[in-house]
Design an enzyme around this catalytic site. Structure first.
Site, PDB file in Angstrom:
ATOM      1  N   LEU A  87       0.835  -1.200   0.000  1.00  0.00           N
ATOM      2  CA  LEU A  87       0.000   0.000   0.000  1.00  0.00           C
ATOM      3  C   LEU A  87       0.871   1.253   0.000  1.00  0.00           C
ATOM      4  O   LEU A  87       0.563   2.245  -0.680  1.00  0.00           O
ATOM      5  CB  LEU A  87      -0.904  -0.023   1.235  1.00  0.00           C
ATOM      6  CG  LEU A  87      -2.205   0.776   1.177  1.00  0.00           C
ATOM      7  CD1 LEU A  87      -3.095   0.272   0.049  1.00  0.00           C
ATOM      8  CD2 LEU A  87      -2.941   0.662   2.505  1.00  0.00           C
ATOM      9  N   LEU A 100       2.238   1.800  -3.441  1.00  0.00           N
ATOM     10  CA  LEU A 100       1.187   2.368  -4.282  1.00  0.00           C
ATOM     11  C   LEU A 100       1.011   3.859  -4.010  1.00  0.00           C
ATOM     12  O   LEU A 100       0.852   4.659  -4.945  1.00  0.00           O
ATOM     13  CB  LEU A 100      -0.123   1.626  -4.026  1.00  0.00           C
ATOM     14  CG  LEU A 100      -1.362   2.135  -4.781  1.00  0.00           C
ATOM     15  CD1 LEU A 100      -1.160   2.002  -6.286  1.00  0.00           C
ATOM     16  CD2 LEU A 100      -2.606   1.372  -4.326  1.00  0.00           C
ATOM     17  N   HIS A 101       1.062   4.235  -2.746  1.00  0.00           N
ATOM     18  CA  HIS A 101       0.925   5.639  -2.354  1.00  0.00           C
ATOM     19  C   HIS A 101       2.049   6.490  -2.946  1.00  0.00           C
ATOM     20  O   HIS A 101       1.801   7.567  -3.514  1.00  0.00           O
ATOM     21  CB  HIS A 101       0.935   5.721  -0.830  1.00  0.00           C
ATOM     22  CG  HIS A 101       0.931   7.106  -0.286  1.00  0.00           C
ATOM     23  ND1 HIS A 101      -0.065   8.017  -0.553  1.00  0.00           N
ATOM     24  CD2 HIS A 101       1.813   7.754   0.536  1.00  0.00           C
ATOM     25  CE1 HIS A 101       0.188   9.156   0.062  1.00  0.00           C
ATOM     26  NE2 HIS A 101       1.329   9.031   0.729  1.00  0.00           N
ATOM     27  N   VAL A 102       3.272   6.005  -2.855  1.00  0.00           N
ATOM     28  CA  VAL A 102       4.419   6.739  -3.386  1.00  0.00           C
ATOM     29  C   VAL A 102       4.342   6.830  -4.909  1.00  0.00           C
ATOM     30  O   VAL A 102       4.586   7.892  -5.493  1.00  0.00           O
ATOM     31  CB  VAL A 102       5.744   6.064  -2.947  1.00  0.00           C
ATOM     32  CG1 VAL A 102       6.938   6.715  -3.642  1.00  0.00           C
ATOM     33  CG2 VAL A 102       5.895   6.141  -1.428  1.00  0.00           C
TER      34      VAL A 102
END
Length: 230
Positions: A179, A182-184
């Site tokens: 997660l 994915l955020h980065v």
């Protein structure tokens, strides 16, 4: 679910040129980077204890014993830093009808046709998914982490309970790493997003393109026509 736009007192528009929009204040940005740093340190220290091939990573923390000692305390820092952030932003991350439509049209986002997407508030469905996913996995990590923290809680749980807790701790760790990646990736992929967490501001064009409902709401506070901020 209420369609009312929740307000953050730090949000505002500075009329330029160029036009900039204040998205995060210094406190939120500092807390965000504490949370991110804690996650990275937990990733490295956790991997170092996960498999003998990765034991070399303990050198980053001064050896195996120091790594075992520091890892849970970094987890405590992560828990408190993230939940300070959580209580500031949870209302803004509540799902609404726009999120359902945005998700259904995710293909338009990937193809760069954002003009076809619904106007959004401060966060889109993807950002909300990451927010609630991080919340869930951090709760799992802290609960299971305390269960296997033998230095202080050795006598409170049975060996069989610790084994189950360790399994769920490892699974939650893998999922929160994915997660986080994915955020980065999303922050880098959407040009201009990283600026929000480095300078605290975004451009007027960025706000208009990606979070137009939020931008219009800020413009309305200034009692100005949102069209002037295109």
């Amino acid at each position: 679910m209420s369609e009312e736009v929740k307000k953050d007192p730090e949000d505002s528009i500075d009329v330029g040129p160029p036009i900039t929009v204040n998205r995060y204040g210094p406190g939120k940005r500092l807390n965000h980077w504490i949370t991110a740093t804690s996650l990275i340190l937990l990733l490295l220290s956790g991997l170092s204890m996960f498999h003998p091939w990765l034991f070399f990573l303990t050198a980053l923390f001064g050896g195996g014993q120091n790594t075992r000692m520091l890892h849970p305390w970094i987890g405590v820092v992560l828990f408190f830093s993230f939940f300070i952030f959580f209580f500031q932003l949870w209302r803004l991350n509540l799902p609404n009808r726009d999120d359902v439509q945005w998700t259904a049209q995710i293909g338009d986002l990937v193809r760069g046709n954002e003009e076809k997407l619904p106007e959004l508030g401060k966060y889109n469905a993807g950002q909300k998914l990451i927010f609630w996913g991080m919340t869930f996995f951090i709760l799992i990590l802290i609960a299971t982490g305390i269960t296997i923290w033998d230095q202080y809680f050795l006598e409170y749980t049975a060996i069989s309970t610790k084994r189950v807790a360790l399994l769920f701790h490892s699974l939650a760790a893998v999922l929160i790493i994915l997660l986080f990646i994915l955020h980065v990736y999303a922050a880098i992929w959407t040009r201009g997003t990283l600026r929000a967490m480095t300078r605290g501001t975004v451009t007027g064009g960025w706000a208009w393109r990606h979070h137009r409902k939020w931008f219009k709401e800020l413009a309305g506070r200034r009692r100005s026509d949102p069209a002037e901020y295109k």
